[in-house]
Scaffold this active site. Structure first.
Site, PDB file in Angstrom:
ATOM      1  N   GLN A  93       3.362   9.899   0.685  1.00  0.00           N
ATOM      2  CA  GLN A  93       4.642   9.187   0.809  1.00  0.00           C
ATOM      3  C   GLN A  93       5.566   9.461  -0.375  1.00  0.00           C
ATOM      4  OE1 GLN A  93       2.534   5.322   2.020  1.00  0.00           O
ATOM      5  NE2 GLN A  93       4.512   5.160   3.046  1.00  0.00           N
ATOM      6  N   HIS A 118      -2.438   7.678   6.784  1.00  0.00           N
ATOM      7  CA  HIS A 118      -1.426   8.538   6.152  1.00  0.00           C
ATOM      8  C   HIS A 118      -2.037   9.844   5.648  1.00  0.00           C
ATOM      9  CE1 HIS A 118       2.371   6.348   6.048  1.00  0.00           C
ATOM     10  NE2 HIS A 118       1.789   5.254   5.604  1.00  0.00           N
ATOM     11  N   GLY A 151       0.836  -1.197   0.000  1.00  0.00           N
ATOM     12  CA  GLY A 151       0.000   0.000   0.000  1.00  0.00           C
ATOM     13  C   GLY A 151       0.868   1.244   0.000  1.00  0.00           C
ATOM     14  N   CYS A 157       5.866  -0.132   7.130  1.00  0.00           N
ATOM     15  CA  CYS A 157       5.541   1.039   6.325  1.00  0.00           C
ATOM     16  C   CYS A 157       6.758   1.391   5.482  1.00  0.00           C
ATOM     17  CB  CYS A 157       5.185   2.206   7.252  1.00  0.00           C
ATOM     18  SG  CYS A 157       4.759   3.709   6.372  1.00  0.00           S
ATOM     19  N   LEU A 158       6.525   1.692   4.193  1.00  0.00           N
ATOM     20  CA  LEU A 158       7.650   2.012   3.312  1.00  0.00           C
ATOM     21  C   LEU A 158       8.376   3.281   3.751  1.00  0.00           C
ATOM     22  CD1 LEU A 158       6.119   1.114  -0.174  1.00  0.00           C
ATOM     23  CD2 LEU A 158       7.727  -0.225   1.211  1.00  0.00           C
ATOM     24  N   HIS A 211      -4.414   1.556   7.573  1.00  0.00           N
ATOM     25  CA  HIS A 211      -3.049   2.076   7.637  1.00  0.00           C
ATOM     26  C   HIS A 211      -2.856   3.203   6.612  1.00  0.00           C
ATOM     27  CE1 HIS A 211       1.504   1.322   7.823  1.00  0.00           C
ATOM     28  NE2 HIS A 211       1.350   2.152   6.806  1.00  0.00           N
ATOM     29  N   GLU A 212      -3.300   2.964   5.374  1.00  0.00           N
ATOM     30  CA  GLU A 212      -3.097   3.959   4.307  1.00  0.00           C
ATOM     31  C   GLU A 212      -3.959   5.192   4.529  1.00  0.00           C
ATOM     32  OE1 GLU A 212      -0.564   3.587   2.593  1.00  0.00           O
ATOM     33  OE2 GLU A 212      -0.277   1.478   3.056  1.00  0.00           O
TER      34      GLU A 212
HETATM   35 NI    NI Z   1       2.645   3.323   5.637  1.00  0.00          NI
END
Ligand code: NI
Length: 176
Positions: free
Chosen positions: A51, A145, A46, A99-100, A141-142
């Site tokens: 991001q 963000h 995701g 998380c990236l 989660h997304e």
């Molecule tokens: Ni994340």
């Protein structure tokens, strides 16, 4: 399509509240293509637009896994524009999240096990989707963000401070 650099903790832009998208046009579709390519390359399941430093309420997700004897890659991308969670279950499930933007750190987070999300799809059409399992966790989660919330915010202060310290140190090292 192009690969974009992913913002890392403690970049302050990760704390921005992203703006709603006015219309799902070709610019937004190009953004989604860039996000998806960047996410697959990472690899991740995701990615939110912030991001890659774009403060818009856009999320891409693909929780499909590699399957089959030939290791053929199965892709099932989901595009969410202006997504909103309209229903959550009382039932809670716990997944180990990563998380990236916080590479190489994983921790268990408890969230509602099922959610219903309302969003505009790639064509700009309003949709609703019920999700459970890892998809439900990924959606939550997304969407966090988009409001500047990271999964480490759901951990104890002790754990969060430890992660922040580590990434602050890494960021300093990158500057030196
Ligand atoms: Ni994340």
């Amino acid at each position: 399509m192009s690969l974009q650099p992913i913002l890392l903790l403690p970049d302050n832009r990760l704390r921005l509240i992203s703006d709603p998208v006015r219309a799902v046009d070709d610019g937004v579709r190009t953004l989604m293509d860039d996000m998806l390519e960047t996410m697959y390359d990472a690899p991740g399941i995701g990615l939110a637009a912030i991001q890659i430093a774009v403060s818009k309420r856009v999320v891409v997700i693909d929780v499909a896994k590699r399957e089959g004897e030939e290791q053929e890659e199965v892709k099932n991308p989901i595009y969410l524009v202006n997504p909103e969670i309209v229903r959550v279950s009382d039932e809670i499930s716990t997944y180990e999240e990563g998380c990236l933007s916080i590479p190489d750190y994983y921790a268990e987070v408890a969230r509602p096990a099922k959610v219903r999300v309302r969003y505009l799809d790639r064509a700009g059409t309003m949709q609703e989707m019920d999700a459970d399992g890892v998809l439900a966790t990924c959606i939550q989660h997304e969407l966090d963000h988009l409001d500047g919330v990271l999964f480490i915010d759901h951990l104890s202060r002790l754990k969060r401070d430890r992660v922040l310290k580590r990434f602050n140190k890494d960021a300093k090292r990158r500057l030196d």
